[in-house]
Design an enzyme around this catalytic site. Structure first.
Site, PDB file in Angstrom:
ATOM      1  N   HIS A   7      -0.766  -0.996   8.353  1.00  0.00           N
ATOM      2  CA  HIS A   7       0.695  -1.119   8.371  1.00  0.00           C
ATOM      3  C   HIS A   7       1.353   0.107   7.745  1.00  0.00           C
ATOM      4  O   HIS A   7       0.942   0.575   6.682  1.00  0.00           O
ATOM      5  CB  HIS A   7       1.134  -2.372   7.614  1.00  0.00           C
ATOM      6  CG  HIS A   7       2.495  -2.852   7.997  1.00  0.00           C
ATOM      7  ND1 HIS A   7       3.644  -2.180   7.660  1.00  0.00           N
ATOM      8  CD2 HIS A   7       2.896  -3.939   8.713  1.00  0.00           C
ATOM      9  CE1 HIS A   7       4.690  -2.814   8.131  1.00  0.00           C
ATOM     10  NE2 HIS A   7       4.263  -3.892   8.779  1.00  0.00           N
TER      11      HIS A   7
ATOM     12  N   GLY B  75       5.626   5.951  -4.738  1.00  0.00           N
ATOM     13  CA  GLY B  75       6.434   6.358  -3.606  1.00  0.00           C
ATOM     14  C   GLY B  75       7.906   6.061  -3.776  1.00  0.00           C
ATOM     15  O   GLY B  75       8.518   6.418  -4.786  1.00  0.00           O
TER      16      GLY B  75
END
Length: 503
Positions: free
Chosen positions: A82, A173
């Site tokens: 994903h 991130g």
């Protein structure tokens, strides 16, 4: 009034239950937050958690979950099928009860700023909370994933985050925060391991490449099962229901000589979505949600009126009739107008539903099924407008009760009265617009409906006309109290156009 939202944070971890348990424990500490579900997927290497509760409490839980994920998940060591850009990849807020999408947008903005303030993780906003049109779609933000975005932020100022510094957190991130409607994550597995076939089917069905509206999709390789999967997000399951998506995936798969071998729902799904699929696939005659035991039980426990098939219509209608008859300002004419229009749409559903069962109308089955889906959606929206109209009028009354002891208080009171009165005018205007469109849709139904349904369709049209005229009368009465001449002129122009369409 109870305020309830859903939040579905997606974490980039689907293989280590201990890490997910720790993240859930961090979010569960907040009073008033309920963890309804969590689902891990090893191939995707992703976990979807479903939270519900009071908006402020759920927002705080989300911030805590992001912090715990930052501690436990290192994207530099993460792999999975994903796409992902963050340890906490996405945090959407969804209105459930007593909360608007605008409320969820405001909450998303607060949570995004808290994530940066506490954890120094940059934040992008998406869907209804997007600050730019190109950031509405999540896939645009995810382009390049963690590794690509990390490099691109070094030189592409156009991709700078909405909150925080123009660089990724070294291991966590970025996090994408937003507000949206209820999303159904629905995947269809194929009897092939060829990922190119899944990609081709995904391209055919997704809206961005010319497929079904409200569908986002991609091909995913399930290595553990040696299968290819069409991974799908339905952003509006009522307008594009699961059964329609499954049928299109099935037809597209046939072109490649493969078939679906199963499908799955990731996370939770509204009961209505399952009811719609059951009605379609089982071709149930005269199906009503009232035939679902849990629906009937809930109606009995809370006194909520739902469609009935057992001769107790008067009992179920009584609470609304009593509320209208009571010596209170709401529900009043606006709510009754919306209810009349909702009844028209519901009667249209009956006509479409019964007609498509008739052999004489076999050639129109697809058109009647599409009409049934559209009318169901319209009926639901108009039913909700019954409450919206009452709430908007109550807001006007509350504004009139504001203090006016001095000039400043009087100014604020006048502003509140004007602002709430505009909303009280716009709610019935939307009802009128929806109802005029409904009347036209009922007219389109006439040539394809069974002849035996003629009188029912005629009654539906009469009810729609009554609902539209009642709603327009409520718009006009509210305009009389407004001082904004240009606004009033614009609204009167809209009223005139709607009356032309009614005649």
């Amino acid at each position: 009034m109870k305020r309830l939202i859903e939040c579905v944070p997606n974490f980039s971890e689907g293989r280590d239950p201990a890490k997910i348990d720790a993240i859930i424990a961090a979010m569960s500490k907040v009073p008033g937050v309920y963890v309804l579900d969590h689902e891990m997927d090893a191939d995707h290497n992703r976990c979807v958690v479903t939270l519900a509760g009071d908006p402020d409490a759920v927002g705080e839980a989300a911030v805590l979950g992001v912090g715990k994920a930052m501690e436990l998940i290192d994207l530099t060591k993460h792999t999975g099928a994903h796409p992902r850009v963050g340890a906490t990849d996405v945090v959407p807020f969804i209105p459930i009860e007593g909360v608007t999408i605008e409320d969820c947008v405001a909450l998303a903005k607060r949570v995004g700023n808290e994530i940066w303030k506490r954890h120094r993780i940059p934040v992008f906003f998406y869907e209804a909370a997007a600050t730019r049109p190109d950031r509405t779609n999540l896939e645009n933000i995810r382009r390049g994933q963690f590794e690509g975005l990390r490099e691109e932020l070094k030189h592409n100022h156009d991709r700078q985050p909405d909150v925080g510094e123009p660089k990724l957190h070294p291991t966590a991130g970025i996090t994408v925060v937003g507000a949206r409607k209820f999303l159904v994550a629905y995947n269809v597995n194929l009897n092939t391991s060829d990922i190119s076939i899944a990609n081709n089917i995904a391209k055919a069905i997704r809206f961005s490449s010319g497929g079904l509206r409200y569908v986002k999709s991609m091909g995913v390789e399930l290595k553990a099962r040696n299968l290819a999967q069409v991974s799908i997000n339905l952003t509006d399951f009522e307008r594009t229901p699961m059964h329609r998506v499954y049928e299109m995936v099935k037809r597209e798969a046939e072109r490649f000589g493969v078939v679906p071998v199963g499908s799955e729902i990731v996370g939770l799904v509204p009961k209505k979505a399952i009811e719609m699929a059951a009605d379609f696939f089982l071709q149930l005659e005269n199906f009503s949600p009232a035939q679902v035991f849990e629906n009937k039980l809930q109606a009995a426990l809370i006194g909520a009126p739902i469609a009935a098939t057992d001769g107790k219509l008067a009992t179920l209608a009584r609470p609304f009739l009593d509320a209208v008859a009571a010596p209170t300002a709401t529900p009043g004419g606006g709510s009754v107008s919306a209810f009349a229009a909702a009844m028209a749409a519901s009667l249209g559903q009956m006509v479409a539903g019964l007609s498509r069962r008739k052999k004489s109308q076999a050639e129109f089955v697809d058109q009647l099924s599409a009409s049934l889906d559209e009318l169901r959606l319209v009926a639901d929206d108009l039913a909700q407008a019954v409450d919206r109209d009452a709430w908007s009028y109550d807001a006007v009354m509350a504004a009139f009760k504001l203090p006016q002891a001095d000039a400043e208080e009087t100014r604020k009171r006048d502003e509140a009265i004007q602002a709430s009165t505009k909303i009280a005018a716009e709610v019935p205007l939307k009802v009128a617009e929806s109802t005029v469109a409904l009347l036209e849709r009922l007219g389109q139904l006439e040539p394809i409906a069974a002849a035996s349904m003629k009188s029912d369709l005629q009654v539906a049209r009469y009810m729609a006309v009554a609902g539209a005229n009642g709603a327009l009368a409520n718009v006009e009465i509210n305009l009389e109290g407004l001082a904004d001449v240009s606004y009033v002129t614009s609204m009167r122009g809209k009223i005139a156009e709607l009356r032309k369409r009614l005649n």
